[in-house]
Design a protein around this motif. Structure first.
Motif, short mmCIF file in Angstrom:
data_model
loop_
_atom_site.label_atom_id
_atom_site.label_comp_id
_atom_site.label_asym_id
_atom_site.label_seq_id
_atom_site.Cartn_x
_atom_site.Cartn_y
_atom_site.Cartn_z
N LYS A 179 -32.53 -95.80 -9.79
CA LYS A 179 -33.70 -94.96 -9.53
C LYS A 179 -34.72 -95.67 -8.66
O LYS A 179 -35.60 -95.05 -8.10
N ASN A 183 -27.34 -93.40 -15.22
CA ASN A 183 -27.76 -93.58 -16.62
C ASN A 183 -26.99 -92.62 -17.52
O ASN A 183 -26.53 -92.99 -18.60
N MET A 203 -34.55 -107.47 -25.67
CA MET A 203 -33.39 -106.57 -25.81
C MET A 203 -32.51 -107.00 -26.97
O MET A 203 -32.00 -106.16 -27.73
N ILE A 253 -31.57 -104.77 -30.57
CA ILE A 253 -30.21 -104.54 -31.10
C ILE A 253 -30.05 -105.15 -32.49
O ILE A 253 -29.55 -104.51 -33.41
N ASP A 289 -23.77 -102.79 -16.13
CA ASP A 289 -24.82 -103.72 -15.69
C ASP A 289 -25.54 -104.41 -16.84
O ASP A 289 -26.27 -105.37 -16.62
N GLN A 290 -25.34 -103.95 -18.08
CA GLN A 290 -26.01 -104.58 -19.22
C GLN A 290 -25.12 -105.58 -19.95
O GLN A 290 -25.52 -106.14 -20.98
N SER A 342 -28.83 -98.13 -29.03
CA SER A 342 -29.02 -98.32 -27.60
C SER A 342 -30.41 -97.83 -27.19
O SER A 342 -31.10 -97.16 -27.96
N ILE A 377 -33.06 -96.94 -23.48
CA ILE A 377 -33.18 -96.75 -22.03
C ILE A 377 -34.65 -96.91 -21.67
O ILE A 377 -35.53 -96.57 -22.46
N GLN A 378 -34.90 -97.44 -20.49
CA GLN A 378 -36.29 -97.59 -20.05
C GLN A 378 -36.81 -96.25 -19.50
O GLN A 378 -36.14 -95.64 -18.68
N ALA A 428 -24.14 -94.24 -19.83
CA ALA A 428 -24.61 -94.54 -21.18
C ALA A 428 -24.93 -93.29 -22.00
O ALA A 428 -24.37 -93.08 -23.08
N VAL A 483 -23.62 -98.92 -23.44
CA VAL A 483 -24.37 -99.21 -22.20
C VAL A 483 -23.44 -99.12 -21.00
O VAL A 483 -22.22 -99.07 -21.16
P1 TYM Z 1 -31.75 -99.00 -18.06
O1 TYM Z 1 -32.94 -98.21 -18.51
O2 TYM Z 1 -31.82 -99.67 -16.75
O3 TYM Z 1 -30.48 -98.07 -18.05
C1 TYM Z 1 -30.12 -97.24 -19.17
C2 TYM Z 1 -28.61 -97.21 -19.30
O4 TYM Z 1 -28.01 -96.71 -18.11
C3 TYM Z 1 -26.99 -97.58 -17.67
N1 TYM Z 1 -26.91 -97.52 -16.20
C4 TYM Z 1 -25.81 -97.22 -15.50
N2 TYM Z 1 -24.55 -96.92 -15.88
C5 TYM Z 1 -23.65 -96.65 -14.91
N3 TYM Z 1 -23.93 -96.67 -13.58
C6 TYM Z 1 -25.18 -96.98 -13.16
N4 TYM Z 1 -25.44 -96.98 -11.84
C7 TYM Z 1 -26.18 -97.27 -14.12
N5 TYM Z 1 -27.50 -97.59 -14.04
C8 TYM Z 1 -27.93 -97.74 -15.32
C9 TYM Z 1 -27.41 -98.94 -18.17
O5 TYM Z 1 -26.31 -99.81 -18.30
C10 TYM Z 1 -28.01 -98.60 -19.52
O6 TYM Z 1 -27.02 -98.53 -20.51
N6 TYM Z 1 -32.30 -103.22 -20.71
C11 TYM Z 1 -31.84 -101.85 -20.76
C12 TYM Z 1 -32.56 -101.04 -21.81
C13 TYM Z 1 -32.52 -101.64 -23.17
C14 TYM Z 1 -31.40 -101.68 -24.04
C15 TYM Z 1 -31.86 -102.31 -25.21
C16 TYM Z 1 -30.08 -101.23 -23.93
C17 TYM Z 1 -33.56 -102.23 -23.80
N7 TYM Z 1 -33.17 -102.65 -25.04
C18 TYM Z 1 -30.99 -102.53 -26.32
C19 TYM Z 1 -29.23 -101.44 -25.02
C20 TYM Z 1 -29.69 -102.07 -26.18
C21 TYM Z 1 -32.08 -101.18 -19.42
O7 TYM Z 1 -32.96 -101.58 -18.68
O8 TYM Z 1 -31.35 -100.06 -19.18
#
Ligand code: TYM
Length: 329
Positions: free
Chosen positions: A196, A18, A130, A134, A147-148, A6, A8-9, A22, A144
């Motif tokens: 955020k 986050n 992405m 993986i 939202d993913q 997994s 995170i950005q 996750a 995750v």
């Molecule tokens: P990102 O950076 O936006 O968020 C990181 C992780 O946090 C989770 N998340 C949440 N979970 C519950 N409630 C919320 N309000 C909430 N906001 C964010 C997201 O689901 C995530 O798991 N594209 C991805 C990053 C990524 C990735 C990957 C993830 C890049 N390559 C390969 C998995 C596998 C992202 O922008 O997550």
């Protein structure tokens, strides 16, 4: 052992969403699985970044993940831009991803509307990067938040398509989405996910927010006029707070309802705030140590990148051979 991947950005503050959606799972899966984790900084530049802030945010996120309990000895933990195979496989997968598939991604539609002045090609092809992240590690499971889900589904489709055209190459990954905490909502508008990038800072709690700030944000959380702590349809604000409280304390919804019978929302919101503060306290303390130790961070992400390159190169080489590129001598 099954493989977990997994990322995170590192785009600024890491939120309670986050963490509960996750990161908490990233940590708890480390003993049972072969885990590999990354900071997805290539993804972050789909939105314009200030270079100095971006660099700082990336180091901050790295230190914070260590503080959450990510053990880089057990689970290689790297910075995506330092491992060249990601951009390479992403390009190849772009050629196996349909325009129409990317166009259907709801996150693209949302972000394109929000950043209308910069709807760049990277924002559009973000899900194939992405997928590359993986698939390079032959991941079985991807922890995750909810939202993913759509991006993950696309990664599965790309993997199946590639396997079908050539021969089995990629493991088709499954999501690992928590039952509670998968979708933490904004404290100010419980119909929106906690994010955020919310203009209203009271909408989200950052993992590194000071205790008094956390307590204040929960105190101001939007609820309803029912004045009864119970989990029910139409009570999005309270449901969200109950979800958060349940995950950080381990209490069931029934138990929470019992404990707060006859009590007002004020008491409940204070209790949730305090429980979150206590849960985050040790993380914040460890963070303060890690962030001071730049040499240690550098050692960890350098080793992480070396390990990640070794593993991911095996997949990339296989892919390149199958596609028909001439092998390097
Ligand atoms: P990102 O950076 O936006 O968020 C990181 C992780 O946090 C989770 N998340 C949440 N979970 C519950 N409630 C919320 N309000 C909430 N906001 C964010 C997201 O689901 C995530 O798991 N594209 C991805 C990053 C990524 C990735 C990957 C993830 C890049 N390559 C390969 C998995 C596998 C992202 O922008 O997550």
């Amino acid at each position: 052992k099954k493989v977990i991947f997994s990322a995170i950005q590192p785009s600024g503050t890491i939120t309670l969403g986050n963490y509960l959606g996750a990161l908490k799972n990233w940590i708890s899966l480390q003993d049972e699985y072969n885990c590999i984790y990354a900071l997805a900084d290539l993804h972050t530049i789909t939105v314009r970044q200030d270079p100095a802030k971006f660099r700082h945010n990336t180091l901050e996120a790295y230190a914070l993940l260590l503080a959450c309990g990510l053990d880089p000895e057990k689970s290689p933990f790297f910075i995506q831009s330092q491992v060249c195979t990601h951009a390479q496989l992403a390009w190849i997968l772009n050629c196996y991803t349909q325009f129409g598939e990317l166009q259907r991604m709801t996150q693209f539609k949302d972000k394109a509307a929000k950043h209308a002045d910069n709807v760049n090609a990277g924002l559009f092809t973000y899900p194939s990067l992405m997928a590359a992240d993986i698939l390079l590690y032959q991941a079985d499971l991807v922890p995750v938040g909810a939202d993913q889900k759509q991006h993950l589904e696309l990664a599965r489709n790309i993997a199946e398509r590639f396997n079908g055209i050539y021969s089995p190459t990629f493991t088709v990954p499954d999501g690992y989405i928590p039952k509670k905490g998968a979708r933490i909502m904004s404290l100010q508008d419980p119909s929106k996910k906690m994010s955020k990038s919310d203009e209203n800072v009271n909408g989200y709690v950052a993992v590194l927010d000071k205790p008094e700030v956390i307590l204040r944000k929960f105190k101001r959380a939007v609820t309803d006029s029912d004045a009864c702590v119970r989990y029910a349809e139409g009570k999005d604000g309270i449901n969200n707070l109950m979800g958060i409280y349940s995950v950080v304390t381990g209490l069931s919804y029934e138990q929470i309802e019992k404990d707060f019978e006859g009590k007002g929302y004020g008491d409940f919101k204070a209790a949730v705030g305090e429980a979150v503060v206590e849960h985050l306290r040790p993380i914040q303390e460890r963070y303060a140590d890690y962030i001071k130790n730049k040499d240690y961070l550098e050692k960890c992400y350098t080793e992480g990148a070396q390990k990640a390159l070794a593993i991911s190169s095996r997949t990339l080489n296989k892919v390149m051979k199958k596609v028909g590129f001439v092998s390097k001598a």
